[in-house]
Design an enzyme around this catalytic site. Sequence first.
Site, PDB file in Angstrom:
ATOM      1  N   HIS A  87       0.847  -1.191   0.000  1.00  0.00           N
ATOM      2  CA  HIS A  87       0.000   0.000   0.000  1.00  0.00           C
ATOM      3  C   HIS A  87       0.877   1.234   0.000  1.00  0.00           C
ATOM      4  O   HIS A  87       1.945   1.250   0.614  1.00  0.00           O
ATOM      5  CB  HIS A  87      -0.912   0.010   1.245  1.00  0.00           C
ATOM      6  CG  HIS A  87      -2.041   0.984   1.155  1.00  0.00           C
ATOM      7  ND1 HIS A  87      -1.882   2.320   1.443  1.00  0.00           N
ATOM      8  CD2 HIS A  87      -3.340   0.824   0.802  1.00  0.00           C
ATOM      9  CE1 HIS A  87      -3.041   2.943   1.280  1.00  0.00           C
ATOM     10  NE2 HIS A  87      -3.945   2.060   0.894  1.00  0.00           N
ATOM     11  N   ASP A 111      -7.695  -4.540  -0.592  1.00  0.00           N
ATOM     12  CA  ASP A 111      -8.240  -4.812  -1.925  1.00  0.00           C
ATOM     13  C   ASP A 111      -8.153  -6.290  -2.267  1.00  0.00           C
ATOM     14  O   ASP A 111      -9.029  -6.840  -2.938  1.00  0.00           O
ATOM     15  CB  ASP A 111      -7.481  -3.983  -2.975  1.00  0.00           C
ATOM     16  CG  ASP A 111      -7.607  -2.495  -2.732  1.00  0.00           C
ATOM     17  OD1 ASP A 111      -8.742  -2.037  -2.558  1.00  0.00           O
ATOM     18  OD2 ASP A 111      -6.583  -1.797  -2.693  1.00  0.00           O
TER      19      ASP A 111
END
Length: 430
Positions: free
Chosen positions: A306, A364
């Site tokens: 991320h 995700d």
Amino acid sequence: MADNNAKLHVGSGDHAFNVLDGSIGPSVVNISSLYKDTGMFTYDPGFTSTASCESKITYIDGDEGTLLYRGYPIEQLADHGDFLETCYLLLYGELPTKAQKDDFVNRVTYHTMIHEQMNRFFAGFRRDAHPMAIMCGTVGALSAFYHDSTDITDPHQRMVASLRMIAKMPTIAAMAYKYHVGQPFVYPRNNLDYSSNFLHMCFAVPCEEYKVNPVLARAMDRIFILHADHEQNASTSTVRLAGSSGANPFACIAAGIACLWGPAHGGANEAALSMLAEIGSVDQIPEYVARAKDKNDPFRLMGFGHRVYKNYDPRAKIMQKTCHEVLGELGIKDDPLLDIAMELEKIALNDEYFIEKKLYPNIDFYSGITLRALGFPTNMFTVLFALARTVGWIAQWKEMVEDPSQRIGRPRQLYTGATRRDYTPIDQRR
């Protein structure tokens, strides 16, 4: 404000700028007078080192893997609260009392229907239109139907617009899904909670009764909580920038939806599932992992790492638990993509390369698997993200509008184009 100043030496001059301290997190250098004092701007592509606003809503510490909504850890809200309670917290700054929550839930519930004439909008889209395209257009059109809540200078109208968007977004999202799959729209039901109502609008059909599975409804609610806000990300910054011009709230949220559609932002979970489909089988995983480690290979493992979190994304831990709860409840054991995902998860949590690079599975990765298991096609994933993020966008927009120091957004640039030159008649150009 801190007593110390930041010193900047430019040319032959020295300049001092105030250092401002937040309640937690890094301090910032106030360079608002930089151009006036030095004749220069800062250069910060992507604004990754620039605080564009002051906010009391969400705090992220990427190094520690911390996410706080109004000071409350995301883990506590996801484990003990529900989405509408989180909405109240983000909008008003405090968790509601029982009376406050009951009133808020009631007001949201009775705003879930959309104007009946809006049904005609959907017929204007191609039958195979992407649900995000439909959502972007219909949310922008809300201002044409609810112009009694577009005056941003009126606190009451701001409140009504906020409630309307939180309430109507599930209805619009479900209608986009139903239109895409060719089924009749299902109207909202006031006797269901927020997440159960959404699942009912998505999966019920007129020819038989649909009962919402409480485990799946709780998973959906938790997904909404985890995606409700995430500080000054691209779509939130877009909403704030659009709002800084005085645009109506419906237009601002439509702008946020358009930004969220990008594969590097809200489309990341869709991209993660596409990657699993590309890998194809568990046997192919070693080849793709090797490609991911090869600096000269353009292939990237989507759903890992991320931009902000350099530690395990706290949302991913909760999403991982939710994912396995959903798979267990549905008894899914023979889905090839889920098999690939579980094996990749195992590798990422144990392989030295992934650990050293801090490429942990992110939200995700797990949300894509979970939403697939719930029955949503991949092109609906970003729509669900937008549904959940609406409350964060609204809270950020509301905070910006009520900030007396707010000015219209106007980023500067480093110009590298042609210098001044004179116009040449067309017959003299070569």
